[in-house]
Motif scaffolding. Structure first.
Motif, PDB file in Angstrom:
ATOM      1  N   MET A 204      -8.897 -11.976  -1.519  1.00 51.54           N
ATOM      2  CA  MET A 204      -8.851 -10.717  -2.255  1.00 51.54           C
ATOM      3  C   MET A 204      -8.163 -11.001  -3.588  1.00 51.54           C
ATOM      4  O   MET A 204      -7.045 -11.525  -3.624  1.00 51.54           O
ATOM      5  CB  MET A 204      -8.068  -9.668  -1.478  1.00 51.54           C
ATOM      6  CG  MET A 204      -7.899  -8.372  -2.262  1.00 51.54           C
ATOM      7  SD  MET A 204      -7.002  -7.125  -1.337  1.00 51.54           S
ATOM      8  CE  MET A 204      -5.387  -7.859  -1.244  1.00 51.54           C
ATOM      9  N   LEU A 205      -8.842 -10.661  -4.661  1.00 49.84           N
ATOM     10  CA  LEU A 205      -8.264 -10.923  -5.972  1.00 49.84           C
ATOM     11  C   LEU A 205      -7.542  -9.682  -6.443  1.00 49.84           C
ATOM     12  O   LEU A 205      -8.146  -8.605  -6.548  1.00 49.84           O
ATOM     13  CB  LEU A 205      -9.379 -11.302  -6.947  1.00 49.84           C
ATOM     14  CG  LEU A 205     -10.095 -12.590  -6.527  1.00 49.84           C
ATOM     15  CD1 LEU A 205     -11.457 -12.677  -7.182  1.00 49.84           C
ATOM     16  CD2 LEU A 205      -9.236 -13.796  -6.876  1.00 49.84           C
TER      17      LEU A 205
ATOM     18  N   ASN B 168       0.820 -10.766 -11.804  1.00 51.08           N
ATOM     19  CA  ASN B 168       1.937 -10.664 -10.863  1.00 51.08           C
ATOM     20  C   ASN B 168       1.798  -9.470  -9.914  1.00 51.08           C
ATOM     21  O   ASN B 168       2.782  -8.952  -9.417  1.00 51.08           O
ATOM     22  CB  ASN B 168       3.266 -10.605 -11.624  1.00 51.08           C
ATOM     23  CG  ASN B 168       4.424 -11.073 -10.771  1.00 51.08           C
ATOM     24  OD1 ASN B 168       4.244 -11.891  -9.883  1.00 51.08           O
ATOM     25  ND2 ASN B 168       5.612 -10.538 -11.020  1.00 51.08           N
ATOM     26  N   SER B 169       0.560  -9.067  -9.674  1.00 54.10           N
ATOM     27  CA  SER B 169       0.356  -7.937  -8.759  1.00 54.10           C
ATOM     28  C   SER B 169       0.935  -8.248  -7.397  1.00 54.10           C
ATOM     29  O   SER B 169       1.527  -7.385  -6.736  1.00 54.10           O
ATOM     30  CB  SER B 169      -1.140  -7.627  -8.617  1.00 54.10           C
ATOM     31  OG  SER B 169      -1.653  -7.147  -9.834  1.00 54.10           O
ATOM     32  N   GLN B 170       0.767  -9.483  -6.938  1.00 60.02           N
ATOM     33  CA  GLN B 170       1.317  -9.855  -5.636  1.00 60.02           C
ATOM     34  C   GLN B 170       2.843  -9.890  -5.701  1.00 60.02           C
ATOM     35  O   GLN B 170       3.515  -9.459  -4.763  1.00 60.02           O
ATOM     36  CB  GLN B 170       0.769 -11.224  -5.208  1.00 60.02           C
ATOM     37  CG  GLN B 170       1.224 -11.662  -3.828  1.00 60.02           C
ATOM     38  CD  GLN B 170       0.736 -10.724  -2.734  1.00 60.02           C
ATOM     39  OE1 GLN B 170      -0.426 -10.328  -2.696  1.00 60.02           O
ATOM     40  NE2 GLN B 170       1.634 -10.325  -1.856  1.00 60.02           N
ATOM     41  N   GLY B 171       3.361 -10.352  -6.829  1.00 63.93           N
ATOM     42  CA  GLY B 171       4.813 -10.451  -6.981  1.00 63.93           C
ATOM     43  C   GLY B 171       5.495  -9.109  -6.824  1.00 63.93           C
ATOM     44  O   GLY B 171       6.488  -8.985  -6.107  1.00 63.93           O
ATOM     45  N   ILE B 172       4.957  -8.087  -7.484  1.00 63.30           N
ATOM     46  CA  ILE B 172       5.656  -6.796  -7.392  1.00 63.30           C
ATOM     47  C   ILE B 172       5.516  -6.183  -6.004  1.00 63.30           C
ATOM     48  O   ILE B 172       6.396  -5.465  -5.552  1.00 63.30           O
ATOM     49  CB  ILE B 172       5.251  -5.806  -8.513  1.00 63.30           C
ATOM     50  CG1 ILE B 172       3.793  -5.425  -8.417  1.00 63.30           C
ATOM     51  CG2 ILE B 172       5.582  -6.347  -9.893  1.00 63.30           C
ATOM     52  CD1 ILE B 172       3.502  -4.163  -9.198  1.00 63.30           C
ATOM     53  N   ILE B 173       4.416  -6.489  -5.325  1.00 56.38           N
ATOM     54  CA  ILE B 173       4.292  -6.032  -3.924  1.00 56.38           C
ATOM     55  C   ILE B 173       5.411  -6.676  -3.107  1.00 56.38           C
ATOM     56  O   ILE B 173       6.108  -6.024  -2.325  1.00 56.38           O
ATOM     57  CB  ILE B 173       2.911  -6.426  -3.339  1.00 56.38           C
ATOM     58  CG1 ILE B 173       1.784  -5.712  -4.068  1.00 56.38           C
ATOM     59  CG2 ILE B 173       2.866  -6.179  -1.826  1.00 56.38           C
ATOM     60  CD1 ILE B 173       1.684  -4.233  -3.840  1.00 56.38           C
ATOM     61  N   ASP B 174       5.591  -7.981  -3.309  1.00 57.21           N
ATOM     62  CA  ASP B 174       6.626  -8.699  -2.565  1.00 57.21           C
ATOM     63  C   ASP B 174       8.023  -8.151  -2.875  1.00 57.21           C
ATOM     64  O   ASP B 174       8.925  -8.213  -2.047  1.00 57.21           O
ATOM     65  CB  ASP B 174       6.584 -10.198  -2.893  1.00 57.21           C
ATOM     66  CG  ASP B 174       5.296 -10.843  -2.391  1.00 57.21           C
ATOM     67  OD1 ASP B 174       4.655 -10.261  -1.497  1.00 57.21           O
ATOM     68  OD2 ASP B 174       4.937 -11.914  -2.915  1.00 57.21           O
ATOM     69  N   LEU B 175       8.173  -7.620  -4.087  1.00 61.27           N
ATOM     70  CA  LEU B 175       9.465  -7.043  -4.454  1.00 61.27           C
ATOM     71  C   LEU B 175       9.632  -5.635  -3.878  1.00 61.27           C
ATOM     72  O   LEU B 175      10.672  -5.017  -4.030  1.00 61.27           O
ATOM     73  CB  LEU B 175       9.606  -6.963  -5.984  1.00 61.27           C
ATOM     74  CG  LEU B 175       9.760  -8.297  -6.724  1.00 61.27           C
ATOM     75  CD1 LEU B 175       9.697  -8.072  -8.233  1.00 61.27           C
ATOM     76  CD2 LEU B 175      11.058  -8.985  -6.346  1.00 61.27           C
TER      77      LEU B 175
ATOM     78  N   LYS C 291      -4.802  -2.304   6.280  1.00 62.42           N
ATOM     79  CA  LYS C 291      -4.985  -1.546   7.515  1.00 62.42           C
ATOM     80  C   LYS C 291      -5.588  -2.425   8.601  1.00 62.42           C
ATOM     81  O   LYS C 291      -5.333  -2.243   9.774  1.00 62.42           O
ATOM     82  CB  LYS C 291      -5.948  -0.382   7.267  1.00 62.42           C
ATOM     83  CG  LYS C 291      -5.465   0.613   6.245  1.00 62.42           C
ATOM     84  CD  LYS C 291      -6.546   1.681   6.072  1.00 62.42           C
ATOM     85  CE  LYS C 291      -6.346   2.408   4.756  1.00 62.42           C
ATOM     86  NZ  LYS C 291      -7.493   3.243   4.412  1.00 62.42           N
ATOM     87  N   VAL C 292      -6.422  -3.335   8.170  1.00 62.13           N
ATOM     88  CA  VAL C 292      -7.126  -4.174   9.141  1.00 62.13           C
ATOM     89  C   VAL C 292      -6.277  -5.390   9.506  1.00 62.13           C
ATOM     90  O   VAL C 292      -6.118  -5.732  10.671  1.00 62.13           O
ATOM     91  CB  VAL C 292      -8.479  -4.645   8.552  1.00 62.13           C
ATOM     92  CG1 VAL C 292      -9.247  -5.478   9.581  1.00 62.13           C
ATOM     93  CG2 VAL C 292      -9.298  -3.457   8.099  1.00 62.13           C
ATOM     94  N   LEU C 293      -5.730  -6.011   8.501  1.00 61.38           N
ATOM     95  CA  LEU C 293      -5.065  -7.299   8.728  1.00 61.38           C
ATOM     96  C   LEU C 293      -3.565  -7.174   8.916  1.00 61.38           C
ATOM     97  O   LEU C 293      -2.913  -8.104   9.382  1.00 61.38           O
ATOM     98  CB  LEU C 293      -5.332  -8.252   7.558  1.00 61.38           C
ATOM     99  CG  LEU C 293      -6.805  -8.502   7.233  1.00 61.38           C
ATOM    100  CD1 LEU C 293      -6.917  -9.472   6.062  1.00 61.38           C
ATOM    101  CD2 LEU C 293      -7.554  -9.050   8.438  1.00 61.38           C
ATOM    102  N   GLY C 294      -3.016  -6.044   8.490  1.00 61.25           N
ATOM    103  CA  GLY C 294      -1.581  -5.861   8.648  1.00 61.25           C
ATOM    104  C   GLY C 294      -0.760  -6.580   7.597  1.00 61.25           C
ATOM    105  O   GLY C 294       0.460  -6.639   7.705  1.00 61.25           O
ATOM    106  N   VAL C 295      -1.388  -7.144   6.607  1.00 58.77           N
ATOM    107  CA  VAL C 295      -0.610  -7.778   5.526  1.00 58.77           C
ATOM    108  C   VAL C 295      -1.119  -7.276   4.189  1.00 58.77           C
ATOM    109  O   VAL C 295      -2.318  -7.058   4.019  1.00 58.77           O
ATOM    110  CB  VAL C 295      -0.723  -9.327   5.540  1.00 58.77           C
ATOM    111  CG1 VAL C 295       0.050  -9.894   6.706  1.00 58.77           C
ATOM    112  CG2 VAL C 295      -2.183  -9.773   5.586  1.00 58.77           C
ATOM    113  N   ASN C 296      -0.182  -7.091   3.261  1.00 55.51           N
ATOM    114  CA  ASN C 296      -0.605  -6.650   1.932  1.00 55.51           C
ATOM    115  C   ASN C 296      -0.691  -7.867   1.005  1.00 55.51           C
ATOM    116  O   ASN C 296       0.081  -8.023   0.087  1.00 55.51           O
ATOM    117  CB  ASN C 296       0.370  -5.620   1.379  1.00 55.51           C
ATOM    118  CG  ASN C 296      -0.209  -4.932   0.145  1.00 55.51           C
ATOM    119  OD1 ASN C 296      -1.277  -5.316  -0.341  1.00 55.51           O
ATOM    120  ND2 ASN C 296       0.503  -3.930  -0.343  1.00 55.51           N
TER     121      ASN C 296
END
Lengths: 1166, 584
Positions: free
Chosen positions: A984-985, A990-997, A824-829
């Motif tokens: 942010m951890l 692969n939490s970031q990976g599935i977000i990217d997907l 919400k603050v940075l605009g990136v997940n």
């Protein structure tokens, strides 16, 4: 910086000021042995192995500690240096207690790794077992049947109950392989262009051919008899060794491309001269085929025959008229074979004549017993005096001298002496003399012979006086022995022959091994007594009139059971032990320094770490790594001098110190003093294969080496080159790598029938799933079907599963996704900053940090603190953290946002952030906050730092807290720059990976879902209550799976390849290390389901998936393997948001049951 | 009048405290108000303790009483203190006066003279004037120059020039620098540091203050072994007094120079006398040496520049400043200046501490001062430098005691221990004794020391048991050479010295043990037996003294020892008045 030029071992090299001699040597591939060095710890200098000489200086210098100076001239390999290292190692070894290799292996003349293959059988790895056996034994089926097994004599299990049935297990492995679908054939190296003639196709010749052929040499065996096998074929009866077994094993040789020329006798059919001329080397293994006599009167009569001659005639189906009464003279296995063969040929009475008692017979006791069962009459303590013939010169009677045992001779054996005047006479029609054998070396012109007629060869090189002519087995040096001894000769000498072919000269040098010398039955008092399983066999009546194999061999269950009895004598770290490898490199002789050993009694019950202080060499690496690298300090040195020993802190059990079970101590231990407690069924020392991959637990993404043997996961070790972890690993990675294949692993699909989950076939499981999902979609709409995808899956797996979900219109989610407040603050997940930026920050606020979730981040913080960063730990009460003594300040808050609102207010009050979008609303939202002294102090430290970072864990702090932390970064301007922002951890690898997907939804997406297909997640069962249909694909019967209507076996990360995206957007490689014992991999399950929906996934393998991902997902198109994509995110659209009051932390339960499993197994200190 | 009772540890051990109490009691009883009872440290003549000095009212020493046990006190009080007539028969004999008169005392200048617990007495001897002079009127470089002129070398063992060390730490950069005193005196038989700590603690403090000023350190640490409780007590008293006077703490002598000292009690590991191990111990780590370089002068305590000198070295400093470096350099030998304290022990008539100019020969020290060998036996060798040193044989008795000359023999000056051995000492057993010490004191860090010394000891043990093997001597030599090469610190590197020097000078004794199964000195029990010769008069003394009843015989008949029972304790030999019991 100016470089220094120096000369090491005659080589001009350069180094930088401040580098040590060791550093420079390493850079220039100059070998220096070290046992106590680790670049991550302070120089210790205890082992003293790295000594070198420096020109112009009389001392020896420690390379690890001596800084280079310009123009140094260094010698690393002088006699003085080598002597110093050698004595040093000898001193260490003189105080080292253990067994490098097991007694069984050391007793085998061929050096077979018995413990290894027994262990592999115990683990169900039969293919690997036969491969291991075949490293040394090319005739495992034959040897397994007939070998008198010196290994079993040496086996320490004999001190408990019975030795392990090592030979029988060899036979089991061999039969399983050779009579299986695809018998193992070793690979051969490319042709070398050299050819070797082998004279004699017995155990030596076959083995020599087998080993040399693998090295790529062209091999021809010349055999005088019609078939290969030598004495195994022509001297051992069919009922003991069916010729079919031998044929199978010789067939392997043929498949390897060995040429066999039979019925060809050298000296008769071809001259030895010609052979020598036509081949680059010749190996002679002609055996000892002449029976020796007893030198009694009348032994030249008709009807008197040699034991081996008799057996050979039987094998060759030659006519033999034994008559009624047969006497066999001799007490060895050949004599027993002759006795039992005579029984089978129908003789009425079969006598065995032996001058001592049965106890002294050299034959195997089982052979004697079975002969007796079959009716052989043992005339012990008799000796032939005269053979009386009839008028035709045919033997008819034998006069026997009665003997008695006299006083023991020098060797302790009681010599038989004749009882004066006492004789016995028996009727005989045939006399078989199985006394001994000798060599007939006719045709081997030019080879020197011993007095007894054997070939003479050098015992170190196995070469005869004729260049290029080698010998081994029964024919040489009067060493007539058992088959495995001949195989051993080939094993010991084939590299010498190979070297000769390459124009080099080497000698056979036995390895040095440390062995335990004081093992007694008392050593194993605590072991349960358990005899070996008995093998099925024919009874005497069934077997005595035929040549059917008597013993059936173990079935699988028996073999596994028997293999489990192994006491595991050999050191499990043998293959990675630096001490023993150096010991052999420097040709040590520690016995000359033998003395007291500092034996340590110890007791430990750590689930993952085995200690054996008696193997410790006090290099101190474990102590230092635990303290300096891991910041734990669970180990220390106790006592002084010779009595010094490494002990867990305060001499507590290791698991009760502050140990975090990271296993770093094990990884750095150069010997077997610290070992992994393997989860294998049977832990055996194995020379493992290594696969470089990425840990599948937390989002840090540690690179690791997975060690495997066949399809067994053996151990894991941190990768020192790992981009993120640089040789670090936590307990999850080090010891949790094999959770997916641990006990209870799902192997078959299941479906709920009459309320119970019942095994079904895949087709049924897939059809059931699709039908149900389709029906529910039809009834409630597409949104009623959802697919949950685990964030432990690779990008490729998740991609296929998502494609499947998209293709059927189902929504996707991951229960482990927590809404990212930062977005919400940075605009990136995603996290804007990356891990190693921490190391150069000035102030780090660590908010809501549970160290055990990301141990490696704790270590990064430690390192940052060492580099001068002020680390401020802010946790709510009840969240105190161990091993964070390096923090500059610890703040304990209540579990609300009060403290950080105070910090935010203090920052705003300082005038920070005015003008940033959303400032007013933000300011209003924190205006009522009270600014504590601590909050003010933290705000000032943070605001005044040039480079400041905030670290938090997404699934630990609340979404609101994350947003507030984002606000704090933005308002103070510490955002969007290198080393200045937020780390942010995320929760999983692969939490970031599935977000990217695009799998961004969390549990909230369950609203209205009636049919759920879960891939690899174990969500809170409460979330599944409303479902009408549930499919779970996972490795084990999870809580979710227990509720499921259909359960499909899934796989872990070790059996797939692809990529993970770690928390900092680093694309990491996952390599396949093993095959798991299931039919479909995770993505194939999705593809199969799609198939039932008549949607075809266009992938044959991961490559295809990867290609499509590159096409469809721009973010990954340019991402490079191992690199962070996007770098530091600049967050140009950052704005401040007002944050409601909320809790500070609310840890989300992990849905990865594998991670929950390892967390439960790790000692609580973690 | 003043009665001063010597109360160093040695005096107290022989009953000095009781003697002092007795004086107190009787003087009080007799109401002698003009008599003051005081104490002082050790004067060095240990074999004469307890020692009581009686001073007249002018402060001059009137009589020195020796072996002054409580039973002698009353007579001294009555005859001397009251009657004014010294008790001549209790006074120190003239020959023992010689023990003291031949010495030149710098380090021990106040030991046995002043009350160590009274700073005034130290000040009265000119104490703290040197510190005042240095701090108020000299530059650090001038101080270092003065020490350089003096030629003072480290008295702890290696003999490194003191000025050089000070200059090194002065030149090294660091936020803080440390002046450390090594008071972990651990050599068996050496106790000169203890004597200074107990008898003249202020001289150490003053030396450290001067060193601190010269080197730019503001903190001093005395690493004192915990086995010296009295030393620690007296140091603490001295430090408190010095602080009170403004000689320690902030703004010394009114300048802006700050310097304070604290004590760290060591936990009894010999290796902590090695400077890097000492630093590790100071830091609270296990006392194990660290690799050098870096040397402590560059990276010492908490990786900051640190100077380490031992007690004796510091104790010379104030004297040098007060009397000038040249005065010190005028004493002693060319390269070994000044005087050195030695601890005489072993088979010597007069054991104790002596301070003599360097360059005096061993013979002079042993015979002229030490009075020669006990029981007038043959002098065989002297072990110099403790377990790190080596033995010097009789034929080298004319060797001057300088760093260079002693090193040439294979021994070292070390901290100054001199253990004298006579003809009855087995040199193999002697080497075994010292190696047993170093083996036990090895910290266990490096392989060569940890296992190497153990293996050497095992070989020596089997040789002295008569189980030596052909090749053992060569193995000892090989191990010795490699341990010297390979061990990490001084302890390990020097551990083989006793073996090497005995092998050098007494190889025949090793060979005798191994090849002839004979102990040359007839000392190793396993290789000797006792016999009674024809000289036996049948007095039965031996049989009566034999603890195991191994001796039989009729009165007035020659006795006989049963070798199966005999434990070779030697009581028979000791008890025989006719010399009829022989070791064979």
């Amino acid at each position: 910086m100016n470089k220094y030029r120096l000369n090491i071992d005659g080589k001009e090299v350069y180094g930088l000021p401040g580098q040590t001699i060791l550093d420079v040597c390493k850079e220039n591939d100059i070998f220096i042995p070290t046992l106590c060095y680790d670049e991550r710890t302070e120089i210790y200098g205890a082992c003293g192995l790295c000594m070198v000489e420096m020109e112009g200086n009389p001392k020896l210098w420690k390379a690890c500690a001596t800084e280079i100076a310009p123009n140094m001239i260094i010698h690393t390999n002088t006699p003085r240096v080598i002597e110093s290292r050698k004595t040093n190692l000898e001193l260490l070894l003189s105080n080292h207690k253990g067994d490098c290799r097991p007694p069984c292996m050391l007793a085998c003349p061929a050096g077979t790794d018995c413990q290894g293959y027994v262990g592999l059988i115990a683990n169900g790895q039969y293919e690997e077992a036969i491969k291991l056996i075949r490293d040394n034994i090319p005739l495992p089926g034959a040897i397994g049947r007939v070998c008198p097994h010196p290994c079993e004599t040496a086996c320490r299990r004999g001190l408990v109950d019975e030795p392990i049935a090592i030979a029988n297990l060899k036979r089991f492995a061999a039969d399983t392989d050779e009579f299986g679908e695809d018998p193992f054939v070793p690979e051969c190296e490319p042709d070398t262009g050299k050819n070797v003639a082998i004279i004699g196709g017995g155990p030596y010749g076959i083995s020599m051919a087998y080993f040399l052929r693998q090295l790529g040499h062209d091999i021809t065996i010349y055999e005088a008899m019609p078939k290969l096998g030598g004495m195994l074929r022509y001297g051992i009866p069919e009922y003991r060794l069916p010729k079919e077994v031998l044929d199978e094993e010789i067939a392997v040789l043929e498949k390897m491309g060995v040429t066999m020329i039979t019925n060809t006798k050298i000296g008769e059919d071809i001259s030895f001269e010609t052979i020598r001329r036509d081949y680059d080397a010749v190996c002679v293994g002609i055996g000892a085929w002449v029976s020796t006599g007893v030198r009694c009167k009348g032994e030249d009569a008709e009807g008197v025959i040699g034991g081996i001659d008799f057996l050979r005639k039987v094998v060759r189906n030659e006519d033999i008229d034994l008559g009624k009464n047969v006497a066999i003279v001799g007490g060895g296995n050949t004599a027993m074979d002759a006795c039992r063969t005579a029984v089978r040929l129908g003789a009425d009475k079969v006598y065995n004549i032996y001058r001592r008692t049965k106890d002294e017979m050299p034959a195997d006791m089982i052979e004697i017993e079975e002969a007796e069962e079959e009716g052989v009459i043992f005339l012990n303590l008799t000796n032939p005096l005269e053979i009386i013939s009839d008028e035709n010169g045919h033997c008819r009677q034998m006069v026997l001298q009665v003997m008695e045992l006299g006083e023991p001779d020098a060797s302790g054996r009681r010599a038989p002496v004749p009882v004066e005047g006492k004789t016995e006479t028996i009727d005989v029609d045939t006399v078989i003399l199985a006394i001994g054998q000798r060599v007939n070396a006719e045709g081997m012109e030019g080879v020197e012979l011993t007095r007894k007629g054997g070939l003479v060869y050098d015992k170190d090189t196995y070469m005869t006086a004729l260049p290029g002519v080698f010998a081994g087995g029964d024919c040489g040096n009067d060493k007539i022995s058992i088959a495995v001894e001949s195989i051993g000769d080939a094993k010991k000498s084939y590299l010498i022959v190979d070297a000769y072919l390459r124009g080099e000269e080497i000698k056979y040098e036995p390895n040095y091994y440390v062995t335990k010398k004081d093992v007694t039955p008392a050593t194993f008092e605590d072991r349960e007594r358990m005899c070996r399983p008995t093998m099925e066999q024919l009874n005497a009546e069934e077997r005595k009139d035929n040549f059917t194999e008597v013993v059936f061999g173990y079935d699988e269950e028996q073999a596994v059971e028997e293999a489990h009895r192994c006491l595991e004598c050999g050191c499990k770290d043998y293959f990675e032990c630096k001490l023993i490898s150096y010991a052999n490199m420097y040709n040590v002789d520690p016995d000359r320094l033998a003395g007291d050993i500092n034996e340590v009694e110890f007791h430990d019950e750590h689930p993952f770490i085995l200690r054996d202080p008696n193997k410790c060499i006090l290099c101190g690496l474990c102590v230092r790594a635990c303290d300096e690298v891991m910041g734990v300090g669970a180990l220390g040195l106790v006592k002084r001098g010779f009595d010094t020993v490494v002990m867990p802190a305060l001499e507590q059990p290791l698991s009760e110190t502050g140990c975090i079970s990271c296993g770093q101590c094990v990884s750095v231990c150069p010997t077997g003093a610290l070992q992994e407690n393997l989860t294998l069924e049977k832990s055996v020392p194995l020379d493992t294969d290594v696969t470089d991959t990425t840990c599948a637990y937390c989002s840090v993404g540690c690179s690791m080496h997975l060690e495997t043997y066949g399809d067994m996961l053996v151990k894991a070790a941190p990768d020192r080159e790992g981009a993120v972890n640089k040789g670090l690993l936590c307990g999850r990675g080090k010891f949790g790598f094999d959770c997916s294949v641990m006990e209870g692993k799902l192997l078959e699909p299941m479906a709920r029938k009459d309320g119970e989950l019942t095994e079904v076939d895949y087709h049924e499981a897939f059809v059931l799933t699709t039908k149900k999902a389709e029906a529910l979609a039809a009834k409630y709409g597409r949104n009623a079907v959802a697919v949950a995808i685990s964030d432990r899956y690779t990008n490729e797996e998740a991609y296929v599963i998502k494609s499947f979900a998209d293709s059927i219109g189902a929504k996707t989610l991951c229960f482990n996704n927590r809404e990212n407040g930062l977005e919400k603050v940075l605009g990136v997940n995603a996290t804007p900053n990356t891990i190693n930026e921490l190391l150069s920050a000035e102030v780090i606020i660590c908010a809501g940090f549970i160290a055990k979730e990301n141990q490696i981040i704790r270590l990064k913080l430690k390192q940052a603190a060492k580099n001068g960063a002020k680390v401020i730990l802010v946790n709510p009460e009840g969240y105190a953290q161990d091993h964070m003594g390096f923090v500059y300040k610890t703040v304990e808050t209540d579990n609300s946002l009060g403290f950080f609102k105070g910090v935010a207010k203090a920052l705003a009050d300082m005038g920070k952030g005015t003008g940033v979008e959303g400032f007013d609303a933000f300011k209003a939202s924190v205006d009522n906050a009270s600014v504590s002294e601590e909050a003010k102090e933290v705000a000032e430290l943070y605001a005044n730092a040039k480079k400041a970072m905030i670290v938090f864990q997404q699934n630990v702090v609340t979404t609101e807290a994350a947003a507030l932390l984002g606000d704090i970064a933005v308002v103070s301007g510490h955002i969007g720059k290198a080393r200045d922002g937020i780390l942010m951890l995320k929760a999983k690898n692969n939490s970031q990976g599935i977000i990217d997907l695009g799998i961004t939804a969390g549990a909230e997406a369950m609203e209205g879902v009636k049919a759920l297909l879960v891939f690899g997640e174990d969500p809170d069962p409460a979330l599944l209550k409303e479902l009408v249909f549930l499919m779970v694909c996972d490795t084990h019967m999870t809580e979710a799976a227990k509720l499921a209507d259909v359960v499909i076996p899934g796989t872990g990360f070790a059996s797939t390849y692809g990529t993970f995206t770690n928390t900092e957007r680093r694309l990491q490689v996952v390599e396949q290390a093993i095959e798991e014992d299931v039919v479909f991999s995770n993505w194939e399950v999705a593809a199969e389901l799609a198939h039932v929906y008549e949607v075809e996934m266009p992938f044959d393998d991961i490559e295809d998936i990867s290609d499509e991902m590159n096409d469809k997902l721009p973010v990954y198109r340019y991402a490079e393997m191992g690199e962070i994509y996007g770098g530091v995110l600049t967050c140009e659209n950052a704005k401040l948001v007002a944050v409601e009051d909320a809790a500070f932390v609310a840890p989300l339960r992990s849905t990865d049951h594998l991670m929950n499993m390892i967390d439960a197994r790790l000692p609580h200190a973690n | 009048m003043k009665v001063v009772v010597g109360q160093g540890s040695c005096g107290i051990a022989t009953g000095a405290k009781k003697t002092s109490d007795e004086f107190q009691r009787i003087v009080a009883e007799k109401n002698l108000t003009n008599v003051v009872i005081d104490k002082t440290g050790c004067i060095g003549t240990c074999y004469l303790e307890p020692i009581v000095d009686v001073y007249n009212d002018e402060g001059a020493l009137e009589t020195r009483y020796v072996k002054c046990t409580t039973d002698k006190v009353e007579r001294i009080v009555e005859e001397h203190l009251m009657g004014g007539k010294p008790v001549e028969e209790y006074a120190i004999p003239a020959e023992d006066e010689a023990f003291l008169s031949q010495q030149q005392r710098i380090v021990l200048r106040n030991c046995g003279q002043i009350n160590p617990e009274k700073i005034e007495e130290y000040i009265a001897t000119g104490g703290y004037e040197a510190a005042r002079k240095v701090i108020t009127s000299m530059t650090p470089d001038e101080v270092i120059e003065e020490i350089k002129v003096s030629g003072l070398r480290g008295r702890g063992g290696a003999g490194f020039p003191t000025w050089f060390k000070w200059n090194a730490i002065k030149s090294n950069k660091g936020a803080q620098k440390y002046m450390v005193c090594n008071a972990d005196e651990g050599d068996p038989g050496a106790f000169m540091d203890r004597s200074v700590l107990e008898g003249d603690p202020h001289s150490l403090l003053e030396g450290m203050i001067i060193g601190g000023f010269a080197a730019g350190a503001t903190e001093g640490i005395i690493y004192c072994r915990a086995e010296y409780p009295l030393a620690i007590v007296r140091l603490e008293i001295a430090m408190a007094q010095a602080r009170e006077k403004g000689y320690l703490g902030k703004n010394l002598f009114g300048t802006d120079f700050n310097f304070d000292i604290r004590i760290k009690a060591g936990a009894g590991a010999f290796v902590c006398g090695e400077e890097t191990a000492l630093i590790a111990s100071l830091e609270g780590e296990r006392g194990m040496p660290r690799l050098k370089p870096p040397f402590p002068a560059a990276k010492g305590y908490w990786k900051l520049p640190t100077n380490i000198n031992n007690v004796e070295t510091y104790a010379n400093v104030a004297w040098i400043i007060a009397n000038g470096g040249q005065a010190f350099a005028d004493r002693g030998a060319e390269k070994s200046k000044g005087s050195k304290v030695f601890a005489l022990a072993g088979k010597i008539k007069k054991g104790g501490l002596v301070e003599v100019p360097m360059g005096m020969t061993l013979k002079e020290v042993i015979y002229n001062i030490g009075g020669g060998i006990k029981n007038d036996k043959e002098f065989k060798a002297v072990q110099m430098g403790g377990p790190s040193g080596g033995c010097i044989p009789a034929e080298l008795i004319d060797t001057p005691v300088t760093y260079e000359d002693i090193n040439k023999t294979g021994a070292i000056v070390g901290s100054g221990g001199m253990i004298v051995m006579d003809e009855d000492t087995c040199m193999v057993d002697m080497a075994r004794f010292f190696l047993d010490f170093t083996k036990k004191e090895s910290c266990g860090k490096c392989n060569y020391c940890r296992i190497g010394t153990k293996r050497m000891l095992e070989i020596l043990e089997r040789i002295t048991k008569g189980e030596g093997r052909d090749g053992d001597i060569e193995l000892l030599e090989e191990l010795a050479a490699k341990i010297k090469d390979g061990a990490m610190c001084g302890l390990g590197q020097t551990a083989p010295n006793p073996v090497l020097t005995t092998l050098k000078y007494f190889r025949n004794e090793y060979e005798d043990h191994i090849y002839n199964h004979k102990c040359t000195a007839k000392s190793c029990k396993a290789l000797i037996h006792y016999e009674i010769t024809e000289d036996c008069k049948g007095c039965t003394a031996c049989a009566r003294h034999c603890p195991v009843g191994a001796i039989s015989g009729e009165k007035k008949q020659q006795h006989k020892i049963d070798p199966a029972i005999c434990i070779k304790c030697g009581k028979c030999e000791e008890s025989c008045k006719f010399g009829a019991v022989k070791r064979v």
